[in-house]
Scaffold this motif. Structure first.
Motif, PDB file in Angstrom:
ATOM      1  N   THR A  12       0.679  -1.095  -0.183  1.00 19.18           N
ATOM      2  CA  THR A  12      -0.068   0.103   0.027  1.00 19.18           C
ATOM      3  C   THR A  12       0.903   1.388   0.029  1.00 19.18           C
ATOM      4  N   VAL A  21      -1.577   2.105  -3.563  1.00 15.69           N
ATOM      5  CA  VAL A  21      -2.867   1.447  -3.065  1.00 15.69           C
ATOM      6  C   VAL A  21      -3.387   2.107  -1.790  1.00 15.69           C
ATOM      7  N   ARG A  22      -4.525   2.625  -1.560  1.00 13.88           N
ATOM      8  CA  ARG A  22      -5.170   3.154  -0.276  1.00 13.88           C
ATOM      9  C   ARG A  22      -6.016   2.038   0.252  1.00 13.88           C
ATOM     10  N   ILE A  23      -5.882   2.014   1.588  1.00 11.81           N
ATOM     11  CA  ILE A  23      -6.715   0.968   2.343  1.00 11.81           C
ATOM     12  C   ILE A  23      -8.288   0.982   2.077  1.00 11.81           C
ATOM     13  N   LEU A  26      -9.056   0.103  -1.478  1.00  9.76           N
ATOM     14  CA  LEU A  26      -8.588  -1.673  -1.509  1.00  9.76           C
ATOM     15  C   LEU A  26      -9.806  -2.523  -1.144  1.00  9.76           C
ATOM     16  N   ILE A  40      -1.665  -7.928   3.292  1.00 16.11           N
ATOM     17  CA  ILE A  40      -0.869  -6.785   2.915  1.00 16.11           C
ATOM     18  C   ILE A  40       0.683  -7.005   3.481  1.00 16.11           C
ATOM     19  N   GLU A  42       3.810  -4.980   3.396  1.00  9.96           N
ATOM     20  CA  GLU A  42       4.747  -3.939   3.200  1.00  9.96           C
ATOM     21  C   GLU A  42       6.169  -3.951   3.066  1.00  9.96           C
ATOM     22  N   SER A  48       0.727  -0.210   8.083  1.00 10.44           N
ATOM     23  CA  SER A  48      -0.828  -0.063   7.710  1.00 10.44           C
ATOM     24  C   SER A  48      -1.440  -0.978   8.571  1.00 10.44           C
TER      25      SER A  48
END
Length: 524
Positions: A12, A21-23, A26, A40, A42, A48
């Motif tokens: 993200t 990508v934004r939560i 998504l 996810i 990272e 995140s």
């Protein structure tokens, strides 16, 4: 009906080096496409995780916690190997936090956090490992036609992560992919290893690729048209549907099936919203509540010697009013389980005062507490100023009390250092902050990456009104000149449209000036 495929590798915006990508979008996209779970992973962080976990659980989507780790490469330290770790359960989550912390504290090479292989030998409980595809050590050995090395590495990882190591396959349009996949399939068959497909997701839709490339260039400090910049990503690294992945891996169906099996094996449950206070030392034979009562009574006596009780009655009646209020507050504080919080705050404030570090008199609802006044946390008499304790702490609204404490900015670090020494350096940490691409900044960043002249970009940035919470959408409404330029000049439209696609994305991590976590156990 069982899903056909689960995404197990996604960055993200919180990876910071890449990923757009934004939560919320998504999770919305997953719900729309009936994808029941996602991981996810990272870039060497879990920034995140809490936001992702809450959003996913709220939509009935299974959140899988993980991270893309870098393994130190002694032969070429500048090009570490990749390894993806997924938490099977709480022990796996602890493993992730410990390894990531160790990478940042002890494993940085040229500012990049890496793991030493031997660290994993001691810390690997509760995780599933994916090999890193072409960027893992096995992948590089296969591409170098060194089958013996690849086989030895695969056996090593398979032994370390017993029944939890998978050879990772990707088809995202990168050179040498099919040669790697052929070698990986042959290796998997030779030593009986499972394979799994991932899409190494960096953005939601194919059309987001250009914005992602700009974001990568912002991080790297490069210009988009620079022919020398590394092209590490492709337009295929978007959130493919299960149907797309089935078509892509129709010849290796077990790679898709294993993604679902891995998702079933990962069942992390996080306890959020609970408060864990550190242990405050008290004299033998006393409880924390007893100690708070004694300290508050002694403190109030000292206050009343210097500043007599306020009120319209006799001095004795006024004193009784103060001690009745003190008893009432103490009962609430102890009943709600917060005596330790008051003692901890009083302790470091008193240390600051003893060391002649300026401390504010108190502000916010905490100034309504007579206990705080008695403990010298605040210097405002709540009875004199008719301030309500219930605004600060109320049994009917259970939440952590919150003192707004102001220290001299020049000596604030001394107070933080005292707290670290008092409770243990591995029990105390400052909290993280994230810098985001706000309206003016994103125009400047994107303009530089797209190669526009400084004067052109500067002129546009200065047309954005300077006020809190300003967005590009709002700026186009409020600035007639900016709106006119956007409507008539193609270069302005290109720049602003690209900036709008990246506006608000997390750009970098920082350290909060005064926010500190104090834990009863070691922080990882």
């Amino acid at each position: 009906m069982s899903p056909a495929f689960i995404h197990l590798k996604l960055h993200t915006e919180f990876s910071l080096i890449d990923g757009t990508v934004r939560i919320k979008p998504l999770i919305k996209r997953l719900a729309e496409s009936n994808q029941p779970a996602i991981a996810i992973t990272e870039h060497v962080n879990l920034f995140s995780l809490v936001k992702f976990y809450r959003a996913a659980m709220a939509q009935g989507i299974k959140p899988i916690a993980g991270a893309d780790m870098l393994i130190f490469n002694p032969g070429e330290p500048a090009t570490p190997f990749k390894l993806t770790l997924l938490a099977k359960d709480h022990s796996g989550y602890i493993t992730l936090t410990e390894l990531i912390s160790k990478a940042y504290q002890e494993g940085q090479h040229q500012g990049i956090p890496m793991l030493q292989r031997e660290w994993l030998e001691h810390t690997h409980n509760g995780v599933i490992a994916l090999s890193g595809a072409m960027e893992g050590d096995i992948g590089r050995a296969l591409l170098a036609e060194n089958q013996d090395l690849a086989k030895g590495l695969a056996a090593y990882w398979a032994d370390l992560f017993a029944d939890s190591f998978y050879l990772e396959l990707q088809r995202v349009g990168k050179p040498e992919e099919e040669r790697y996949i052929a070698g990986a399939i042959e290796l998997a068959a030779a030593i009986n290893l499972p394979v799994v497909a991932t899409n190494d997701v960096r953005f939601l839709r194919p059309e987001d690729f250009d914005a992602h490339e700009v974001r990568v260039c912002i991080h790297q400090g490069r210009v988009l048209d620079d022919n020398r910049r590394p092209k590490d990503y492709t337009a295929q690294q978007y959130l493919r549907s299960a149907e797309e992945m089935q078509a892509l891996f129709a010849d290796i169906p077990e790679a898709l099936e294993n993604s679902v099996e891995i998702a079933k094996r990962c069942n992390l449950k996080l306890s959020l919203g609970q408060s864990f206070l550190p242990d405050f030392p008290v004299p033998p034979g006393m409880t924390l509540g007893d100690y708070l009562r004694a300290a508050a009574h002694q403190g109030l006596e000292e206050r009343l010697v210097q500043y007599p009780a306020q009120g319209s009655d006799s001095p004795e009646a006024n004193r009784k009013c103060y001690f009745d209020r003190l008893a009432l507050e103490l009962d609430v504080i102890i009943q709600m389980g917060f005596p330790g919080y008051f003692m901890i705050v009083a302790d470091f404030i008193q240390w600051a005062k003893n060391n002649r570090i300026p401390v504010g008199p108190g502000r916010g609802s905490g100034a309504g507490s007579l206990v705080a006044y008695s403990l010298k946390i605040t210097d405002l008499d709540p009875i004199e100023f008719d301030l309500l304790f219930e605004r600060f702490l109320n049994p009917e609204r259970v939440s952590m009390p919150d003192f707004d404490v102001d220290f001299c900015m020049d000596r604030r670090d001394e107070v933080i250092d005292y707290v670290a020494r008092r409770y243990g350096r591995d029990h105390v940490a400052q909290i993280i902050t994230y810098g985001s691409m706000a309206a003016k900044a994103v125009i400047r960043d994107v303009g530089r990456v797209l190669g526009f002249a400084y004067g052109f970009v500067d002129r546009l940035a200065k047309l954005i009104p300077f006020e809190l919470g300003m967005t590009l959408e709002k700026a186009l409404e409020e600035s007639a000149e900016l709106k006119q330029l956007y409507a008539t000049e193609e270069e302005v439209k290109i720049l602003i449209d690209m900036a709008r696609s990246l506006e608000g994305i997390s750009r970098n991590a920082g350290k909060h000036a005064g926010g500190v976590v104090i834990s009863p156990t070691r922080l990882t």
